[in-house]
Enzyme design. Structure first.
Site, PDB file in Angstrom:
ATOM      1  N   ARG A 125       5.596  -8.435   1.586  1.00 21.43           N
ATOM      2  CA  ARG A 125       4.545  -8.096   0.625  1.00 21.43           C
ATOM      3  C   ARG A 125       3.382  -7.516   1.404  1.00 21.43           C
ATOM      4  NH1 ARG A 125       2.222 -12.967  -1.495  1.00 21.43           N
ATOM      5  NH2 ARG A 125       0.511 -12.363  -0.154  1.00 21.43           N
ATOM      6  N   GLU A 144      -2.911  -6.938   5.325  1.00 16.52           N
ATOM      7  CA  GLU A 144      -1.819  -7.334   6.235  1.00 16.52           C
ATOM      8  C   GLU A 144      -0.504  -7.108   5.506  1.00 16.52           C
ATOM      9  OE1 GLU A 144      -0.944 -11.431   6.902  1.00 16.52           O
ATOM     10  OE2 GLU A 144      -1.459 -12.016   4.876  1.00 16.52           O
ATOM     11  N   ASN A 146       3.058  -9.239   4.930  1.00 16.15           N
ATOM     12  CA  ASN A 146       3.702 -10.545   5.123  1.00 16.15           C
ATOM     13  C   ASN A 146       5.196 -10.320   5.193  1.00 16.15           C
ATOM     14  OD1 ASN A 146       1.255 -12.399   4.454  1.00 16.15           O
ATOM     15  ND2 ASN A 146       1.311 -10.875   2.816  1.00 16.15           N
ATOM     16  N   SER A 151       5.001 -15.054  -1.097  1.00 17.65           N
ATOM     17  CA  SER A 151       5.202 -15.874  -2.296  1.00 17.65           C
ATOM     18  C   SER A 151       4.567 -15.279  -3.547  1.00 17.65           C
ATOM     19  CB  SER A 151       4.671 -17.282  -2.043  1.00 17.65           C
ATOM     20  OG  SER A 151       3.328 -17.225  -1.700  1.00 17.65           O
ATOM     21  N   LYS A 305      -0.240 -10.189  13.366  1.00 21.19           N
ATOM     22  CA  LYS A 305      -1.485  -9.423  13.327  1.00 21.19           C
ATOM     23  C   LYS A 305      -1.582  -8.491  14.543  1.00 21.19           C
ATOM     24  CE  LYS A 305      -3.245 -12.082   9.815  1.00 21.19           C
ATOM     25  NZ  LYS A 305      -2.032 -12.695   9.255  1.00 21.19           N
ATOM     26  N   LYS A 364      -9.265 -12.248  13.695  1.00 14.64           N
ATOM     27  CA  LYS A 364      -8.022 -12.841  13.192  1.00 14.64           C
ATOM     28  C   LYS A 364      -7.130 -13.366  14.312  1.00 14.64           C
ATOM     29  CE  LYS A 364      -7.577 -10.043   9.027  1.00 14.64           C
ATOM     30  NZ  LYS A 364      -6.582  -9.452   8.114  1.00 14.64           N
ATOM     31  N   GLU A 368      -0.749 -17.345   9.715  1.00 11.64           N
ATOM     32  CA  GLU A 368      -0.513 -16.941   8.332  1.00 11.64           C
ATOM     33  C   GLU A 368      -0.984 -18.029   7.393  1.00 11.64           C
ATOM     34  OE1 GLU A 368       0.804 -13.987   7.623  1.00 11.64           O
ATOM     35  OE2 GLU A 368       1.055 -13.538   9.733  1.00 11.64           O
ATOM     36  N   GLY A 369      -1.062 -17.701   6.124  1.00  5.87           N
ATOM     37  CA  GLY A 369      -1.250 -18.739   5.123  1.00  5.87           C
ATOM     38  C   GLY A 369      -2.681 -18.961   4.670  1.00  5.87           C
ATOM     39  N   ARG A 450      -4.141 -11.102  -6.740  1.00  4.70           N
ATOM     40  CA  ARG A 450      -4.812 -12.389  -6.540  1.00  4.70           C
ATOM     41  C   ARG A 450      -6.312 -12.143  -6.505  1.00  4.70           C
ATOM     42  NH1 ARG A 450      -2.520 -14.151  -1.012  1.00  4.70           N
ATOM     43  NH2 ARG A 450      -2.821 -11.913  -0.752  1.00  4.70           N
TER      44      ARG A 450
HETATM   45  P1  ADP Z   1      -3.243 -14.676   6.211  1.00  6.96           P
HETATM   46  O1  ADP Z   1      -2.041 -14.364   7.011  1.00  6.96           O
HETATM   47  O2  ADP Z   1      -3.873 -15.971   6.552  1.00  6.96           O
HETATM   48  O3  ADP Z   1      -3.009 -14.503   4.740  1.00  6.96           O
HETATM   49  P2  ADP Z   1      -4.936 -12.331   5.975  1.00  6.96           P
HETATM   50  O4  ADP Z   1      -5.061 -11.264   6.976  1.00  6.96           O
HETATM   51  O5  ADP Z   1      -4.216 -11.989   4.728  1.00  6.96           O
HETATM   52  O6  ADP Z   1      -4.296 -13.596   6.693  1.00  6.96           O
HETATM   53  O7  ADP Z   1      -6.383 -12.860   5.600  1.00  6.96           O
HETATM   54  C1  ADP Z   1      -6.599 -13.910   4.705  1.00  6.96           C
HETATM   55  C2  ADP Z   1      -7.645 -13.515   3.685  1.00  6.96           C
HETATM   56  O8  ADP Z   1      -8.858 -13.138   4.340  1.00  6.96           O
HETATM   57  C3  ADP Z   1      -7.266 -12.315   2.836  1.00  6.96           C
HETATM   58  O9  ADP Z   1      -6.518 -12.716   1.711  1.00  6.96           O
HETATM   59  C4  ADP Z   1      -8.617 -11.741   2.470  1.00  6.96           C
HETATM   60  O10 ADP Z   1      -9.169 -12.451   1.377  1.00  6.96           O
HETATM   61  C5  ADP Z   1      -9.464 -12.040   3.691  1.00  6.96           C
HETATM   62  N1  ADP Z   1      -9.467 -10.886   4.621  1.00  6.96           N
HETATM   63  C6  ADP Z   1      -8.561 -10.646   5.587  1.00  6.96           C
HETATM   64  N2  ADP Z   1      -8.840  -9.503   6.244  1.00  6.96           N
HETATM   65  C7  ADP Z   1      -9.946  -9.014   5.681  1.00  6.96           C
HETATM   66  C8  ADP Z   1     -10.740  -7.836   5.906  1.00  6.96           C
HETATM   67  N3  ADP Z   1     -10.420  -6.976   6.871  1.00  6.96           N
HETATM   68  N4  ADP Z   1     -11.821  -7.654   5.132  1.00  6.96           N
HETATM   69  C9  ADP Z   1     -12.147  -8.532   4.154  1.00  6.96           C
HETATM   70  N5  ADP Z   1     -11.448  -9.646   3.889  1.00  6.96           N
HETATM   71  C10 ADP Z   1     -10.361  -9.894   4.636  1.00  6.96           C
HETATM   72 MG    MG Z   2      -2.755 -12.819   3.658  1.00  7.63          MG
END
Ligand code: ADP
Ligand code: MG
Length: 474
Positions: A125, A144, A146, A151, A305, A364, A368-369, A450
């Protein structure tokens, strides 16, 4: 990006009535989650959190996200087969990040032994936010991708009729009829079914590898049901069951309790807390087997990442997808600024820039999660502490995306009804199946929206921050 129901949002009595009805509709439709108190029993369940109303999504960006998904499927698959790229890209990370290092060790071990697996199944996803540029026009920016345990492909399709009902009750029947059909779990199941078929043992089962704590079981049941409807047997097991009762037979066929397993679908195994020593051994057994792993360990690593950051370097996409300049252009158009913190001048420079202006970035780790990223003052403090240490290479830096907020109500069990400023994240599901060198399926079978309140920088639905939503295209 105003929605055509702005007029009723502040009508508190109408919103209360709509919310009560929406919750009942969600329960009737099966938008369900087990409770925090009893995460492994279905005696008491509640509705999964969701927005009272759909959220506006720019149509052009929605279409752009769908149009690039098959390219992303090809890209992930290409990375997973490129041992040299994974090795080079993750070299600095695995020196300091034990979790990625352990995954990588299994990857190496499996390749040294030689792959028994001949059919490959990817379910991913790709998540996006809509970055609000200085001129006011929003741009699609990938957050990102996944590649393991993506899910909510099940529950999202059940949320759609709830939103249709709410809109009708509010006198917005026309808008209700414009919500797009969406059933990702069917497409996910079609991928699993195809992999099962190509594996070629009609009596073999599909094994869902599930977590110890299974609050989100109903989402998984949606995919299971689709498989049972196609007369494919599904079993659910944990790593510890595999450790206790899993074995490899002739040709490294995988057996669980005496049944042959054709496909292992991981809804587990993506964070360090999923593993103890026994679970690592179980993971290795599964990876060594001939069963189709969704994903195999190389595909899981392709979703880190660090890999995402390396993809944004000039020339990398071209080398991974040779002869596909249009796919490369479509993929690159979704990238936000991503920066390596590897030791050296380039890393020093971006670390200094982030310390000076932390609100421009997100820091970052390889996790994940949800709930792992660092923002603002916390980002500055952590980066200041590790800026001269190799520890910084376990992180990447990313430009912070700043979407335009919209008003909505987030419905959560035991929470008061409150109008919130919200931002949304759009995910597009991708499914592909490869047999040897030949791609036999490559689809984008659905989406997930979401939404969370603006005050939360991070966190998904499972982390208790975001809620399920439905896009209303504007
Ligand atoms: P995870 O693998 O924990 O889901 P993500 O990269 O999806 O990691 O980041 C988790 C959450 O953080 C995202 O769902 C989003 O709400 C926020 N986020 C992540 N990257 C960014 C970004 N570059 N700018 C703004 N919000 C972000
Ligand atoms: Mg995420």
């Amino acid at each position: 990006m105003a929605a055509p129901w702005e007029d009723v949002l502040r009508d508190t009595p109408a919103m209360r009535e709509a919310a009560a009805l929406a919750v009942d509709a969600a329960l009737l439709q099966g938008v369900l989650m087990r409770t925090e108190g009893e995460p492994n029993a279905s005696d008491v369940v509640n509705f999964a959190p969701f927005t009272l109303l759909p959220s506006p999504v720019p149509r052009a960006l929605f279409e752009q996200a769908y149009a690039v998904q098959q390219d992303f499927n090809l890209l992930v698959d290409a990375i997973s087969q490129n041992k040299e790229f994974l090795e080079r890209t993750l070299a600095s990370t695995i020196k300091v990040d034990d979790f990625t290092a352990r995954l990588f060790r299994i990857h190496t071990q499996v390749l040294e032994e030689g792959l028994a697996q001949a059919v490959f199944l990817g379910i991913n996803r790709s998540d996006y936010m809509f970055d609000c540029g200085p001129g006011g026009a929003a741009a699609l920016r990938q957050i990102e991708i996944n590649t393991i345990a993506a899910s909510f492909g099940g529950l999202t399709s059940h949320t759609l009729p709830v939103h249709q009902r709410v809109l009708k009750v509010l006198g917005k029947s026309k808008e209700a009829s414009q919500l797009l059909p969406n059933n990702p779990s069917e497409g996910l199941a079609l991928g699993i079914a195809k992999a099962w078929e190509l594996y070629g043992s009609p009596s073999a089962v599909v094994m869902f590898l599930v977590e110890e704590v299974q609050r989100n079981i109903f989402d998984q049941r949606c995919v299971e049901n689709e498989l049972w409807n196609r007369n494919i047997r599904v079993i659910r097991r944990r790593f510890r069951d595999v450790f206790a009762k899993g074995s490899l037979g002739e040709g490294r066929r995988l057996y669980m309790d005496g049944q042959e397993v054709a496909v292992v679908y991981y809804r587990e195994g993506y964070v360090p807390k999923n593993y103890d020593q026994q679970n690592w051994e179980a993971r290795l057994l599964l990876e060594r087997s001939r069963a189709v792993k969704c994903p195999d360990i190389a595909t899981q690593l392709a979703g880190t990442k660090k890999v995402q950051q390396e993809l944004s370097r000039p020339g990398t996409l071209e080398s991974l997808l040779p002869g596909r300049p249009e796919a490369v252009a479509r993929i690159r158009a979704t990238f936000a600024g991503l920066y390596s913190l590897d030791m050296g001048a380039e890393g020093d420079k971006i670390a200094a820039a982030a310390i000076a202006d932390p609100d421009r970035f997100v820091l970052k780790p390889q996790r994940e999660g949800g709930g792992n990223n660092l923002y603002g003052e916390e980002l500055r403090q952590v980066l200041e502490k590790i800026r001269d240490s190799p520890e910084r290479t376990s992180y990447i830096l990313m430009d912070k995306i700043k979407p335009q907020p919209a008003l909505n109500y987030l419905l959560r069990a035991h929470s008061p009804l409150r109008l919130s400023e919200c931002i949304s994240e759009l995910g597009i599901f991708g499914v592909y199946v490869r047999q040897g060198k030949e791609m036999v399926m490559n689809t984008a079978p659905g989406h997930l929206l979401r939404t969370k309140a603006v005050e939360h920088a991070d966190g998904g639905v499972a982390a208790g921050v975001a809620v399920l939503d439905t896009p209303y295209l504007v």
